[in-house]
Scaffold this motif. Sequence first.
Motif, PDB file in Angstrom:
ATOM      1  N   MET A 151     -11.440  79.841  24.831  1.00  0.00           N
ATOM      2  CA  MET A 151     -10.723  78.622  25.229  1.00  0.00           C
ATOM      3  C   MET A 151     -11.539  77.395  24.840  1.00  0.00           C
ATOM      4  O   MET A 151     -12.746  77.332  25.095  1.00  0.00           O
ATOM      5  N   ASP A 152     -10.877  76.413  24.230  1.00  0.00           N
ATOM      6  CA  ASP A 152     -11.552  75.167  23.872  1.00  0.00           C
ATOM      7  C   ASP A 152     -11.998  74.456  25.146  1.00  0.00           C
ATOM      8  O   ASP A 152     -11.209  74.303  26.076  1.00  0.00           O
ATOM      9  N   VAL A 327      -4.522  73.447  42.468  1.00  0.00           N
ATOM     10  CA  VAL A 327      -5.008  73.858  41.141  1.00  0.00           C
ATOM     11  C   VAL A 327      -5.273  75.364  41.064  1.00  0.00           C
ATOM     12  O   VAL A 327      -4.814  76.043  40.139  1.00  0.00           O
ATOM     13  N   LYS A 328      -5.968  75.884  42.072  1.00  0.00           N
ATOM     14  CA  LYS A 328      -6.358  77.303  42.013  1.00  0.00           C
ATOM     15  C   LYS A 328      -5.129  78.218  41.953  1.00  0.00           C
ATOM     16  O   LYS A 328      -5.122  79.215  41.242  1.00  0.00           O
ATOM     17  N   ARG A 329      -4.083  77.852  42.690  1.00  0.00           N
ATOM     18  CA  ARG A 329      -2.860  78.672  42.686  1.00  0.00           C
ATOM     19  C   ARG A 329      -2.274  78.766  41.272  1.00  0.00           C
ATOM     20  O   ARG A 329      -1.791  79.818  40.849  1.00  0.00           O
ATOM     21  N   LEU A 330      -2.345  77.653  40.544  1.00  0.00           N
ATOM     22  CA  LEU A 330      -1.654  77.600  39.254  1.00  0.00           C
ATOM     23  C   LEU A 330      -2.497  78.070  38.073  1.00  0.00           C
ATOM     24  O   LEU A 330      -1.959  78.336  36.995  1.00  0.00           O
ATOM     25  N   LEU A 331      -3.829  78.166  38.279  1.00  0.00           N
ATOM     26  CA  LEU A 331      -4.701  78.417  37.126  1.00  0.00           C
ATOM     27  C   LEU A 331      -4.353  79.672  36.305  1.00  0.00           C
ATOM     28  O   LEU A 331      -4.283  79.582  35.065  1.00  0.00           O
ATOM     29  N   PRO A 332      -4.111  80.834  36.937  1.00  0.00           N
ATOM     30  CA  PRO A 332      -3.856  82.011  36.103  1.00  0.00           C
ATOM     31  C   PRO A 332      -2.686  81.808  35.131  1.00  0.00           C
ATOM     32  O   PRO A 332      -2.794  82.100  33.932  1.00  0.00           O
ATOM     33  N   LYS A 333      -1.594  81.223  35.658  1.00  0.00           N
ATOM     34  CA  LYS A 333      -0.414  80.983  34.826  1.00  0.00           C
ATOM     35  C   LYS A 333      -0.709  79.966  33.719  1.00  0.00           C
ATOM     36  O   LYS A 333      -0.314  80.136  32.565  1.00  0.00           O
ATOM     37  N   LEU A 334      -1.452  78.924  34.071  1.00  0.00           N
ATOM     38  CA  LEU A 334      -1.675  77.853  33.098  1.00  0.00           C
ATOM     39  C   LEU A 334      -2.699  78.258  32.040  1.00  0.00           C
ATOM     40  O   LEU A 334      -2.595  77.855  30.878  1.00  0.00           O
ATOM     41  N   ILE A 335      -3.660  79.072  32.430  1.00  0.00           N
ATOM     42  CA  ILE A 335      -4.609  79.601  31.437  1.00  0.00           C
ATOM     43  C   ILE A 335      -3.808  80.402  30.397  1.00  0.00           C
ATOM     44  O   ILE A 335      -4.015  80.278  29.189  1.00  0.00           O
ATOM     45  N   ASP A 336      -2.862  81.157  30.874  1.00  0.00           N
ATOM     46  CA  ASP A 336      -1.967  81.927  29.999  1.00  0.00           C
ATOM     47  C   ASP A 336      -1.205  81.031  29.026  1.00  0.00           C
ATOM     48  O   ASP A 336      -1.140  81.302  27.829  1.00  0.00           O
ATOM     49  N   LEU A 343       0.973  75.338  25.745  1.00  0.00           N
ATOM     50  CA  LEU A 343       0.477  74.023  26.178  1.00  0.00           C
ATOM     51  C   LEU A 343      -0.787  73.698  25.386  1.00  0.00           C
ATOM     52  O   LEU A 343      -1.638  74.565  25.195  1.00  0.00           O
ATOM     53  N   ASN A 344      -0.869  72.448  24.956  1.00  0.00           N
ATOM     54  CA  ASN A 344      -2.010  72.007  24.159  1.00  0.00           C
ATOM     55  C   ASN A 344      -2.605  70.756  24.796  1.00  0.00           C
ATOM     56  O   ASN A 344      -2.449  69.645  24.300  1.00  0.00           O
ATOM     57  N   PRO A 345      -3.280  70.929  25.930  1.00  0.00           N
ATOM     58  CA  PRO A 345      -3.723  69.765  26.701  1.00  0.00           C
ATOM     59  C   PRO A 345      -4.665  68.829  25.945  1.00  0.00           C
ATOM     60  O   PRO A 345      -4.564  67.609  26.077  1.00  0.00           O
ATOM     61  N   LYS A 346      -5.587  69.376  25.146  1.00  0.00           N
ATOM     62  CA  LYS A 346      -6.653  68.534  24.582  1.00  0.00           C
ATOM     63  C   LYS A 346      -6.115  67.418  23.690  1.00  0.00           C
ATOM     64  O   LYS A 346      -6.816  66.425  23.448  1.00  0.00           O
ATOM     65  N   ALA A 347      -4.863  67.542  23.252  1.00  0.00           N
ATOM     66  CA  ALA A 347      -4.290  66.508  22.393  1.00  0.00           C
ATOM     67  C   ALA A 347      -4.175  65.154  23.088  1.00  0.00           C
ATOM     68  O   ALA A 347      -4.032  64.128  22.425  1.00  0.00           O
ATOM     69  N   ILE A 348      -4.249  65.139  24.410  1.00  0.00           N
ATOM     70  CA  ILE A 348      -4.128  63.834  25.097  1.00  0.00           C
ATOM     71  C   ILE A 348      -5.470  63.099  25.205  1.00  0.00           C
ATOM     72  O   ILE A 348      -5.515  61.947  25.612  1.00  0.00           O
ATOM     73  N   ILE A 349      -6.567  63.771  24.839  1.00  0.00           N
ATOM     74  CA  ILE A 349      -7.882  63.107  24.918  1.00  0.00           C
ATOM     75  C   ILE A 349      -8.018  62.132  23.742  1.00  0.00           C
ATOM     76  O   ILE A 349      -7.958  62.531  22.586  1.00  0.00           O
TER      77      ILE A 349
END
Length: 383
Positions: A151-152, A327-336, A343-349
């Motif tokens: 993971m980046d 956050v903790k509840r959602l992490l497994p799904k969002l890591i997936d 999802l490509n979050p880093k593009a907003i940096i």
Amino acid sequence: MLAMNYRGPFRVRASHKPDPVILHPEDAIIKVTRSCICGSDLHLYHGLVPDTRVGMTFGHEFMGEVVDIGSDVHKLKVGDTVLVPFNIACGKCAFCKQELYGNCHESNPQATAVGGIFGYSHTAGGYDGGQAEYVRVPYADVGPTVIPEGMDPDDALLLTDVVPTGYQAAEMGGIKQGDTVVVFGAGPVGIMAAKCAWLFGAARVIVIDHLEYRLEFVRNYANCEAYNFESLEDPVLFLKKTTDWFGADVCIDAVGSDAAGNALQTITGRKLLLQAGSATALHWAINSVKKGGIVSVVGVYGPTDNLIPIGNVVNKGITIRANQASVKRLLPKLIDHVMAGRLNPKAIITHRFPLEEVADAYHMFSAKLDNCIKPILIPPSAK
Ligand SMILES: NC(=O)c1ccc[n+]([C@@H]2O[C@H](COP(=O)([O-])OP(=O)(O)OC[C@H]3O[C@@H](n4cnc5c(N)ncnc54)[C@H](O)[C@@H]3O)[C@@H](O)[C@H]2O)c1
Ligand SMILES: [Zn+2]
Ligand SMILES: [Zn+2]
């Protein structure tokens, strides 16, 4: 160590503070390799959050390396690279057991609303945050999550808040197949909420803001419609008109207490502090959702009262859902989602600042200069 240091509204600097130490057997010390500045930090920076004390270090979005652990930490080990959810949660109380990690009853025992949050004033527990070289992380077996191989790090960093908050905004909206979703705010959170709305089956996603560069970004990034409220005579009327006069199925407030767009709200909420911030976006959300619709609020407001049109909530039969993201509840799904490329979050940096330049970073993000969307801070020891 070097750390961001709050000196009063609109005044922050980087200065030297003592290194944090283990205070409890369940603590860990993290050497920070990256941290973010969040829209939530701007409410602190603008002096809108009560009991924000001079000398506090902000920063609730950070990742880094575990360098020390207390005697009662079993899941983490020294050397692990972790992302740390912004909520401080004990993992054992009645609320944590319901996965309401943003509402932990133990981490902020003086409060009955929010749980502990790193670097978020004494109303959220008074914990120093991660815009620093080192940070003390309580309940270290609960929140910190080892970053998956491959993971980046920039993606991992955004999983501490922005991604789960945007996702939960969409989730709380109860979006059904074919729904029209309006997101107020094209900041990092609104951008992510718009992106996630599609994952729940939205047929139309509309974003409202007044910063052209952010509207342009969200149009491309989240493949949605985006409108400047300053060029609309009345955003509520516009939204009704474009939805056959029904209103949207779901409206999301991803703005919170720093909202612009209504002079009365701005003066009473942001200048005179007669209410807990300006509730303009929430107003618009309530008035432009359809009868029986859902308003999902992730924008942050202070603990006191706000001028919101409660009569319209009642008479339209609206459901309002709101919370700090869990956050903790959602992490497994969002890591997936991130690992699968959905999802490509880093593009907003958009910006990277050395921690030494934290004052410039706050100023740029607050004043929305240089097309800034999400700035990150790199501590000197991480270079
Ligand atoms: N609930 C949570 O868990 C959680 C987590 C993170 C952030 N937040 C909150 O989410 C909100 C957004 O955070 P961010 O990082 O995207 O902040 P940001 O400041 O970067 O973005 C806010 C955006 O709202 C726009 N805006 C101002 N007035 C508006 C209006 N009336 N209508 C529509 N848009 C308007 C601004 O131009 C800006 O682009 C903040 O209130 C923050 O505190 C909540
Ligand atoms: Zn945040
Ligand atoms: Zn708890």
